[in-house]
Design a protein around this motif. Structure first.
Motif, PDB file in Angstrom:
ATOM      1  N   GLN A 175       0.829  -1.197   0.000  1.00  0.00           N
ATOM      2  CA  GLN A 175       0.000   0.000   0.000  1.00  0.00           C
ATOM      3  C   GLN A 175       0.869   1.256   0.000  1.00  0.00           C
ATOM      4  N   TYR A 176       0.276   2.362  -0.445  1.00  0.00           N
ATOM      5  CA  TYR A 176       1.009   3.636  -0.474  1.00  0.00           C
ATOM      6  C   TYR A 176       0.212   4.710   0.271  1.00  0.00           C
ATOM      7  N   GLN A 177       0.955   5.648   0.849  1.00  0.00           N
ATOM      8  CA  GLN A 177       0.348   6.702   1.642  1.00  0.00           C
ATOM      9  C   GLN A 177      -0.263   7.787   0.750  1.00  0.00           C
ATOM     10  N   HIS A 178      -1.168   8.566   1.346  1.00  0.00           N
ATOM     11  CA  HIS A 178      -1.862   9.624   0.617  1.00  0.00           C
ATOM     12  C   HIS A 178      -0.890  10.682   0.106  1.00  0.00           C
ATOM     13  N   ASP A 179       0.102  11.057   0.906  1.00  0.00           N
ATOM     14  CA  ASP A 179       1.043  12.082   0.459  1.00  0.00           C
ATOM     15  C   ASP A 179       1.916  11.569  -0.683  1.00  0.00           C
ATOM     16  N   VAL A 180       2.196  10.266  -0.681  1.00  0.00           N
ATOM     17  CA  VAL A 180       2.945   9.655  -1.783  1.00  0.00           C
ATOM     18  C   VAL A 180       2.107   9.722  -3.062  1.00  0.00           C
ATOM     19  N   ALA A 181       0.809   9.480  -2.927  1.00  0.00           N
ATOM     20  CA  ALA A 181      -0.098   9.557  -4.071  1.00  0.00           C
ATOM     21  C   ALA A 181      -0.122  10.957  -4.657  1.00  0.00           C
ATOM     22  N   GLU A 182      -0.154  11.965  -3.791  1.00  0.00           N
ATOM     23  CA  GLU A 182      -0.186  13.348  -4.262  1.00  0.00           C
ATOM     24  C   GLU A 182       1.086  13.702  -5.022  1.00  0.00           C
ATOM     25  N   LYS A 183       2.214  13.209  -4.554  1.00  0.00           N
ATOM     26  CA  LYS A 183       3.475  13.477  -5.250  1.00  0.00           C
ATOM     27  C   LYS A 183       3.495  12.803  -6.619  1.00  0.00           C
ATOM     28  N   ALA A 184       2.937  11.601  -6.695  1.00  0.00           N
ATOM     29  CA  ALA A 184       2.855  10.895  -7.979  1.00  0.00           C
ATOM     30  C   ALA A 184       1.965  11.668  -8.950  1.00  0.00           C
ATOM     31  N   ILE A 185       0.861  12.177  -8.442  1.00  0.00           N
ATOM     32  CA  ILE A 185      -0.055  12.955  -9.280  1.00  0.00           C
ATOM     33  C   ILE A 185       0.628  14.222  -9.785  1.00  0.00           C
ATOM     34  N   GLU A 186       1.390  14.863  -8.917  1.00  0.00           N
ATOM     35  CA  GLU A 186       2.132  16.057  -9.324  1.00  0.00           C
ATOM     36  C   GLU A 186       3.104  15.726 -10.452  1.00  0.00           C
ATOM     37  N   ALA A 187       3.750  14.574 -10.367  1.00  0.00           N
ATOM     38  CA  ALA A 187       4.697  14.151 -11.396  1.00  0.00           C
ATOM     39  C   ALA A 187       3.971  13.888 -12.721  1.00  0.00           C
ATOM     40  N   ILE A 188       2.790  13.303 -12.648  1.00  0.00           N
ATOM     41  CA  ILE A 188       1.991  13.057 -13.849  1.00  0.00           C
ATOM     42  C   ILE A 188       1.594  14.380 -14.497  1.00  0.00           C
ATOM     43  N   LEU A 189       1.171  15.325 -13.689  1.00  0.00           N
ATOM     44  CA  LEU A 189       0.770  16.634 -14.205  1.00  0.00           C
ATOM     45  C   LEU A 189       1.958  17.367 -14.829  1.00  0.00           C
ATOM     46  N   ALA A 210      -8.875  12.798 -15.328  1.00  0.00           N
ATOM     47  CA  ALA A 210      -9.245  13.336 -14.010  1.00  0.00           C
ATOM     48  C   ALA A 210      -9.741  12.227 -13.085  1.00  0.00           C
ATOM     49  N   LEU A 211     -10.544  11.304 -13.612  1.00  0.00           N
ATOM     50  CA  LEU A 211     -11.044  10.194 -12.798  1.00  0.00           C
ATOM     51  C   LEU A 211      -9.929   9.226 -12.423  1.00  0.00           C
ATOM     52  N   LEU A 212      -8.962   9.058 -13.303  1.00  0.00           N
ATOM     53  CA  LEU A 212      -7.824   8.189 -12.991  1.00  0.00           C
ATOM     54  C   LEU A 212      -6.971   8.786 -11.871  1.00  0.00           C
ATOM     55  N   LEU A 213      -6.784  10.094 -11.911  1.00  0.00           N
ATOM     56  CA  LEU A 213      -6.007  10.756 -10.850  1.00  0.00           C
ATOM     57  C   LEU A 213      -6.735  10.634  -9.512  1.00  0.00           C
ATOM     58  N   GLN A 214      -8.065  10.744  -9.557  1.00  0.00           N
ATOM     59  CA  GLN A 214      -8.838  10.588  -8.324  1.00  0.00           C
ATOM     60  C   GLN A 214      -8.751   9.161  -7.814  1.00  0.00           C
ATOM     61  N   ALA A 215      -8.674   8.198  -8.745  1.00  0.00           N
ATOM     62  CA  ALA A 215      -8.556   6.790  -8.346  1.00  0.00           C
ATOM     63  C   ALA A 215      -7.237   6.552  -7.616  1.00  0.00           C
ATOM     64  N   ILE A 216      -6.184   7.256  -8.033  1.00  0.00           N
ATOM     65  CA  ILE A 216      -4.891   7.141  -7.334  1.00  0.00           C
ATOM     66  C   ILE A 216      -5.060   7.600  -5.894  1.00  0.00           C
ATOM     67  N   ARG A 217      -5.746   8.714  -5.695  1.00  0.00           N
ATOM     68  CA  ARG A 217      -5.986   9.236  -4.335  1.00  0.00           C
ATOM     69  C   ARG A 217      -6.832   8.254  -3.533  1.00  0.00           C
ATOM     70  N   ASN A 218      -7.884   7.768  -4.160  1.00  0.00           N
ATOM     71  CA  ASN A 218      -8.799   6.880  -3.450  1.00  0.00           C
ATOM     72  C   ASN A 218      -8.134   5.572  -3.037  1.00  0.00           C
ATOM     73  N   GLY A 219      -7.117   5.174  -3.779  1.00  0.00           N
ATOM     74  CA  GLY A 219      -6.441   3.918  -3.480  1.00  0.00           C
ATOM     75  C   GLY A 219      -5.363   4.024  -2.427  1.00  0.00           C
ATOM     76  N   SER A 220      -5.131   5.226  -1.946  1.00  0.00           N
ATOM     77  CA  SER A 220      -4.064   5.434  -0.957  1.00  0.00           C
ATOM     78  C   SER A 220      -4.559   5.217   0.465  1.00  0.00           C
ATOM     79  N   ILE A 221      -3.598   5.064   1.373  1.00  0.00           N
ATOM     80  CA  ILE A 221      -3.918   4.961   2.801  1.00  0.00           C
ATOM     81  C   ILE A 221      -4.061   6.376   3.341  1.00  0.00           C
ATOM     82  N   ARG A 222      -5.219   6.698   3.814  1.00  0.00           N
ATOM     83  CA  ARG A 222      -5.436   8.045   4.356  1.00  0.00           C
ATOM     84  C   ARG A 222      -5.199   8.051   5.867  1.00  0.00           C
ATOM     85  N   PRO A 223      -4.535   9.074   6.377  1.00  0.00           N
ATOM     86  CA  PRO A 223      -4.264   9.129   7.812  1.00  0.00           C
ATOM     87  C   PRO A 223      -5.531   9.390   8.616  1.00  0.00           C
ATOM     88  N   GLU A 224      -5.508   9.020   9.857  1.00  0.00           N
ATOM     89  CA  GLU A 224      -6.627   9.318  10.746  1.00  0.00           C
ATOM     90  C   GLU A 224      -6.688  10.830  10.976  1.00  0.00           C
TER      91      GLU A 224
END
Length: 266
Positions: free
Chosen positions: A33-47, A169-183
């Protein structure tokens, strides 16, 4: 521009996008699994890749509009779109009529040869856009796994959707949704860590600020919007503490200037 070049635009754009995204680092835990902040960095790289991708129709923006959730000149492109010499001439004629206000004042913008070149250029752009979209989808699937992207790229019966049936846009959201979100408490603790940050006065102020910015950036990935005023408040708090000591008297003038520039009312 030859028809062969137009045909190859889709394949080459797809390959470039797919390889670039698969090269992105996505740190995972032992469970995969990957963390939410890791997902955001990946999305930034895609953009960033989309922004750097060539797009003659949008100078300076590359293919970045492909990632938008709204309908625009790129997201509205379909794989079946095609431009012909006659359609270019017809469009030029319609524009001339609208501009002149009467048919007898028409001055066609293109010769037939020029219209053919313009049609080739537009078809190349269309195919490059579709290829980039396909490559992003393929790259994201390889990066995060089909279990995360299937909800976007496949129909209910498991059959694949066409490139015209999904959005980046939906694929990028799927990356976020698939991440581990912190409490929520973890996010709150991160905000408290920012506001209670204490400088190490053995280091220079810029070094302390860089360390603080790292924590703030982590917070942004979790939706914790701490803007520059928070950064200044933390800096002022630390300066206030420092000037109470003899070793911090040299910071008094800087402290006063910042207090005037950022009063409490802002």
């Amino acid at each position: 521009m030859s028809s062969e070049a137009t045909y190859q635009a889709r394949a080459s754009s797809k390959l470039a996008a797919s390889q670039a995204i698969q090269a992105i680092t996505l740190t995972r835990n032992t469970s995969g699994q990957y963390q939410h902040d890791v997902a955001e960095k990946a999305i930034e790289a895609i953009l960033r890749h989309l922004l750097a991708s060539f797009n003659a129709s949008q100078s300076g923006r590359g293919m970045s509009a492909l990632a938008e959730s709204t309908t625009n000149s790129l997201t509205s492109i379909k794989s079946t779109d095609s431009v012909t010499t006659d359609s270019v001439l017809a469009a030029a004629t319609a524009e001339a009529i609208a501009a002149a206000g009467k048919p007898d004042a028409i001055q066609t913008k293109y010769t037939r040869s020029e219209a053919r070149d313009e049609a080739d250029a537009q078809n190349y752009s269309i195919q490059a856009t579709i290829g980039t979209k396909e490559g992003v989808a393929e790259g994201i699937t390889q990066l995060v796994g089909s279990a995360i992207t299937d909800s976007v790229l496949k129909n209910v019966d498991g059959s694949p959707k066409t490139v015209d049936e999904y959005t980046i846009a939906l694929l990028l959201q799927a990356i976020r949704n698939g991440s581990i979100r912190p409490e929520h408490q973890d996010v709150l603790d991160l905000g408290i860590a920012v506001l209670s940050f204490r400088f190490d006065w053995k280091k220079k102020i810029p070094a302390n600020l860089e360390q603080l910015k790292v924590t703030i950036e982590r917070g942004k990935a979790f939706g914790l919007n701490l803007d520059v005023t928070f950064l200044v408040r933390v800096l002022l708090s630390n300066l206030h503490e420092a000037v109470q000591h003899d070793w911090g008297r040299d910071l008094f003038e800087s402290h006063q200037k910042l207090r005037k520039r950022y009063p409490y009312s802002t």
